[in-house]
Design a protein around this motif. Structure first.
Motif, PDB file in Angstrom:
ATOM      1  N   MET A 182      35.418  49.982  45.719  1.00 19.03           N
ATOM      2  CA  MET A 182      36.721  50.326  45.980  1.00 19.03           C
ATOM      3  C   MET A 182      37.918  50.050  44.824  1.00 19.03           C
ATOM      4  O   MET A 182      37.953  48.775  44.705  1.00 19.03           O
ATOM      5  CB  MET A 182      37.321  49.251  47.225  1.00 19.03           C
ATOM      6  CG  MET A 182      38.495  49.775  47.671  1.00 19.03           C
ATOM      7  SD  MET A 182      39.115  48.655  49.291  1.00 19.03           S
ATOM      8  CE  MET A 182      37.556  48.376  50.236  1.00 19.03           C
ATOM      9  N   PRO A 183      38.191  50.985  44.312  1.00 17.05           N
ATOM     10  CA  PRO A 183      39.132  50.563  42.967  1.00 17.05           C
ATOM     11  C   PRO A 183      40.376  49.699  43.486  1.00 17.05           C
ATOM     12  O   PRO A 183      40.911  50.305  44.728  1.00 17.05           O
ATOM     13  CB  PRO A 183      39.584  52.275  42.634  1.00 17.05           C
ATOM     14  CG  PRO A 183      38.436  52.930  43.262  1.00 17.05           C
ATOM     15  CD  PRO A 183      38.184  52.406  44.574  1.00 17.05           C
ATOM     16  N   ARG A 184      40.658  49.144  42.822  1.00 17.24           N
ATOM     17  CA  ARG A 184      41.984  48.118  42.980  1.00 17.24           C
ATOM     18  C   ARG A 184      42.876  48.361  41.772  1.00 17.24           C
ATOM     19  O   ARG A 184      42.759  47.607  40.408  1.00 17.24           O
ATOM     20  CB  ARG A 184      41.697  46.802  42.888  1.00 17.24           C
ATOM     21  CG  ARG A 184      40.928  46.595  44.339  1.00 17.24           C
ATOM     22  CD  ARG A 184      39.851  45.412  44.109  1.00 17.24           C
ATOM     23  NE  ARG A 184      40.505  44.085  43.505  1.00 17.24           N
ATOM     24  CZ  ARG A 184      40.909  43.085  44.351  1.00 17.24           C
ATOM     25  NH1 ARG A 184      40.542  43.042  45.930  1.00 17.24           N
ATOM     26  NH2 ARG A 184      41.301  41.912  43.999  1.00 17.24           N
ATOM     27  N   GLY A 195      18.857  46.608  42.266  1.00 15.25           N
ATOM     28  CA  GLY A 195      20.366  46.722  42.604  1.00 15.25           C
ATOM     29  C   GLY A 195      20.517  48.103  41.735  1.00 15.25           C
ATOM     30  O   GLY A 195      19.804  48.851  41.140  1.00 15.25           O
ATOM     31  N   GLU A 252      26.668  47.973  41.303  1.00 14.66           N
ATOM     32  CA  GLU A 252      26.675  46.526  41.878  1.00 14.66           C
ATOM     33  C   GLU A 252      26.904  45.423  40.527  1.00 14.66           C
ATOM     34  O   GLU A 252      27.586  44.573  40.663  1.00 14.66           O
ATOM     35  CB  GLU A 252      25.413  46.220  42.447  1.00 14.66           C
ATOM     36  CG  GLU A 252      25.527  46.847  43.990  1.00 14.66           C
ATOM     37  CD  GLU A 252      24.257  46.716  44.597  1.00 14.66           C
ATOM     38  OE1 GLU A 252      24.382  46.368  45.930  1.00 14.66           O
ATOM     39  OE2 GLU A 252      23.193  46.523  44.093  1.00 14.66           O
ATOM     40  N   GLU A 296      30.831  45.964  39.434  1.00 14.60           N
ATOM     41  CA  GLU A 296      31.621  45.054  40.369  1.00 14.60           C
ATOM     42  C   GLU A 296      31.977  43.813  39.675  1.00 14.60           C
ATOM     43  O   GLU A 296      32.995  43.234  39.669  1.00 14.60           O
ATOM     44  CB  GLU A 296      31.119  45.084  41.479  1.00 14.60           C
ATOM     45  CG  GLU A 296      31.338  46.457  42.523  1.00 14.60           C
ATOM     46  CD  GLU A 296      32.520  46.689  42.979  1.00 14.60           C
ATOM     47  OE1 GLU A 296      33.562  46.281  42.510  1.00 14.60           O
ATOM     48  OE2 GLU A 296      32.859  47.698  43.720  1.00 14.60           O
ATOM     49  N   SER A 297      30.675  43.214  39.013  1.00 13.37           N
ATOM     50  CA  SER A 297      30.672  41.850  38.560  1.00 13.37           C
ATOM     51  C   SER A 297      31.521  41.597  37.246  1.00 13.37           C
ATOM     52  O   SER A 297      32.238  40.770  36.837  1.00 13.37           O
ATOM     53  CB  SER A 297      29.369  41.148  38.633  1.00 13.37           C
ATOM     54  OG  SER A 297      28.769  40.709  39.789  1.00 13.37           O
ATOM     55  N   PHE A 348      35.133  42.225  37.951  1.00 13.12           N
ATOM     56  CA  PHE A 348      35.590  40.853  38.514  1.00 13.12           C
ATOM     57  C   PHE A 348      35.908  39.646  37.091  1.00 13.12           C
ATOM     58  O   PHE A 348      36.868  39.304  37.063  1.00 13.12           O
ATOM     59  CB  PHE A 348      34.676  40.068  39.486  1.00 13.12           C
ATOM     60  CG  PHE A 348      35.161  38.800  39.763  1.00 13.12           C
ATOM     61  CD1 PHE A 348      36.201  38.407  40.635  1.00 13.12           C
ATOM     62  CD2 PHE A 348      34.193  37.578  39.392  1.00 13.12           C
ATOM     63  CE1 PHE A 348      36.607  37.059  40.876  1.00 13.12           C
ATOM     64  CE2 PHE A 348      34.624  36.442  39.745  1.00 13.12           C
ATOM     65  CZ  PHE A 348      35.848  35.827  40.420  1.00 13.12           C
ATOM     66  N   ASP A 360      41.805  39.308  35.963  1.00 15.67           N
ATOM     67  CA  ASP A 360      43.037  38.095  36.052  1.00 15.67           C
ATOM     68  C   ASP A 360      42.262  37.165  37.392  1.00 15.67           C
ATOM     69  O   ASP A 360      42.702  35.912  37.355  1.00 15.67           O
ATOM     70  CB  ASP A 360      44.305  38.505  36.187  1.00 15.67           C
ATOM     71  CG  ASP A 360      44.890  38.708  34.984  1.00 15.67           C
ATOM     72  OD1 ASP A 360      44.112  38.763  33.928  1.00 15.67           O
ATOM     73  OD2 ASP A 360      45.890  39.473  34.867  1.00 15.67           O
ATOM     74  N   ALA A 361      41.645  37.894  38.299  1.00 16.53           N
ATOM     75  CA  ALA A 361      40.968  36.952  39.185  1.00 16.53           C
ATOM     76  C   ALA A 361      40.134  35.913  38.893  1.00 16.53           C
ATOM     77  O   ALA A 361      39.658  35.038  39.377  1.00 16.53           O
ATOM     78  CB  ALA A 361      40.226  37.835  40.433  1.00 16.53           C
ATOM     79  N   ALA A 362      39.674  36.240  37.709  1.00 17.68           N
ATOM     80  CA  ALA A 362      38.624  35.261  37.040  1.00 17.68           C
ATOM     81  C   ALA A 362      39.362  34.250  36.104  1.00 17.68           C
ATOM     82  O   ALA A 362      38.673  33.832  35.121  1.00 17.68           O
ATOM     83  CB  ALA A 362      37.346  36.003  36.347  1.00 17.68           C
TER      84      ALA A 362
END
Lengths: 258, 255
Positions: B1-3, B222, B226, B229-230, B233, B237-239
């Motif tokens: 899901m693109p953000r 996988g 998948e 996505e990592s 992340f 900035d969430a990381a």
């Protein structure tokens, strides 16, 4: 921002603590229904995310040092079906020099930090496996990797919890349940016993990203691990300690004393 | 899901962008607003990736050639300072016992997987240091974290990528640079199929695939998305408090 946990049932232990509050707020903001557990009903009530509708949160006071407490939480968590997410966040971190740890203190630390998550993963993980889906995150610590001479039972408990993470990942992976560990930044105020002056500062200084932790940084990582974006990640450890776990600058002797 | 909030206004470089994990990473970053320089030796594959990455530019070149990395910088200059790097370029090499690996194959493997990763970082890092900000994700492998009897030479090269990344993290952490690696397990890609194909005849190929599947707690391979996505992340900035980690994306294989 997309709501990644709309309608999902999320169980968080240690919900009244520093990271428990951060996690509760983050999951609530993305649509989850919360089952929050901690020892004190009053502390729990104070930890409910602001503005959260009463029908989206259940409070469950339980002492995870006891089987009675653990059993009651498992029963509450699986009533009405398996939850989608379990975060084993509850933990205790007494400051005790290694040679002064008593057997009772050792048992208490391992009981809350390792035995309780073990039993919760059995009880709630079994329900998740029957449902064919679920995500579990165990909150561990860089202390599982870096020796802290005044937190050895704690570090041992977190080592064991990372081991249990891997074992449950292997056991439950074929049944659609993912199990991972996440290591938070060091947060002063999460210890039951007050620390000597300068201790917290010394641990924080280990982090290589020197600006200090950002509020929400740990929850961002846990929510990632619980989200569909991580659906091929299981049995892993995600360190959110600003690089503290790979810091070898201050030498082994200092690490053992810190 | 693109953000779309995550990468708007940022410039990134993706090596190995013509296929597989690099392509999925590039498409994911572009979908969330990044403007990219796409680098690969396969110009046709690059063009296909670029068609799904609005605002991107392509550089066809060899990751083992320093001069080609200089061309990446030239291509990025009109876009702005580079803030994101994903080094997906890599090869499998011989999936064979170490005694059966030809010297030329060993050299090629380390040139692409290790030197290529280092050259990309060496070229781009000065810009990041000048800006005081940058996020790097390298592509190691589950085989870079544990010994691997099927592809030992590849395993050695990916182990080098892990410690290249960790050294990078500890070297420049106070200067605003974060460096992490993803460690994909068995991901449905041409490289995975090549790993099986090198087993020998049809029965041996089938047996190797079955063994890979059986060893995986999730019991499946996988997808490139998948892994992407990592990567997204870790670049986001969430990381922001995560550096020096090697994140397995492997269905629990390493557990």
């Amino acid at each position: 921002m997309p709501m990644r946990f709309s309608g999902q049932r999320v169980v968080i232990t240690g919900a009244a603590g520093v990271y428990g509050r951060e996690l509760s707020a983050a999951f609530a903001a993305e649509g989850a229904r919360l089952l929050l557990a901690d020892r004190s009903e009053a502390d729990l009530a104070a930890a409910v995310p602001a503005g959260l509708a009463p029908d989206r949160v259940t409070l469950h006071a339980a002492d995870l040092a006891t089987d009675t407490g653990i059993d009651s939480l498992i029963a509450a968590a699986i009533a009405g079906g398996a939850p989608d997410v379990l975060v084993n966040n509850a933990g205790i971190y007494p400051f005790i020099p290694l040679m002064e740890v008593t057997p009772a203190e050792y048992d208490r630390i391992l009981g809350v930090n390792t035995r309780a998550p073990f039993r919760l993963m059995q009880g709630i993980g079994r329900a998740m496996a029957e449902a064919g889906r679920g995500a579990i995150v165990n909150v561990t610590s860089s202390a599982a990797e870096v020796i802290r001479g005044n937190g050895v039972p704690y570090g041992a408990s977190k080592c064991a919890l990372e081991y249990l993470t891997r074992a449950f990942a292997i056991e439950l992976g074929p049944r659609g349940v993912r199990v991972n560990s996440a290591r938070p930044p060091f947060a002063e105020g999460s210890a039951l016993v007050s620390m000597p002056p300068g201790y917290a500062e010394a641990v924080v200084a280990r982090a290589l990203l020197g600006r200090g932790r950002r509020a929400g940084a740990f929850a961002d990582a846990v929510l990632f691990l619980c989200s569909d974006a991580a659906d091929y990640i299981t049995g892993a450890v995600l360190d959110v300690g600003g690089g503290g776990a790979i810091n070898r600058r201050d030498g082994a002797a200092t690490r053992a004393r810190s | 899901m693109p953000r779309p909030d995550r990468f708007t206004g940022r410039v990134g470089v993706v090596t190995g962008a013509a296929s597989g994990l690099g392509r999925a990473t590039a498409i994911g970053l572009a979908a969330e607003g990044a403007r990219l320089v796409l680098f690969d030796r396969d110009a046709e594959g690059l063009a296909e990736t670029a068609a799904s990455c609005p605002g991107s530019v392509c550089v066809a070149g060899d990751v083992t050639a320093a001069a080609d990395h200089a061309r990446v910088l030239d291509a990025a200059a009109p876009l702005g300072p580079i803030a994101l790097v994903a080094t997906a370029a890599g090869i499998l090499g011989p999936a064979a016992p170490l005694t059966d690996v030809a010297e030329a194959d060993w050299d090629r493997l380390f040139a692409v997987n290790v030197k290529g990763t280092w050259l990309a970082i060496r070229a781009i890092l000065p810009q990041m240091l000048a800006a005081g900000r940058g996020a790097i994700v390298t592509f190691a492998s589950g085989a870079g974290l544990a010994g691997n009897p099927t592809m030992p030479a590849y395993s050695a090269s990916k182990g080098a990528v892990v410690l290249l990344t960790r050294s990078l993290a500890v070297s420049h952490v106070t200067q605003g640079i974060r460096a992490n690696c993803v460690c994909p397990g068995p991901i449905e890609t041409p490289m995975l199929r090549d790993t099986f194909a090198q087993a020998g005849d049809a029965a041996a190929v089938a047996a190797r695939e079955a063994a890979f599947r059986a060893r995986n707690p999730m019991g499946r391979f996988g997808t490139v998305d998948e892994v992407a996505e990592s990567v997204l992340f870790l670049l986001s900035d969430a990381a922001s408090y995560i550096t020096g980690v090697a994140l397995p994306v492997d269905g629990g294989k390493l557990a």
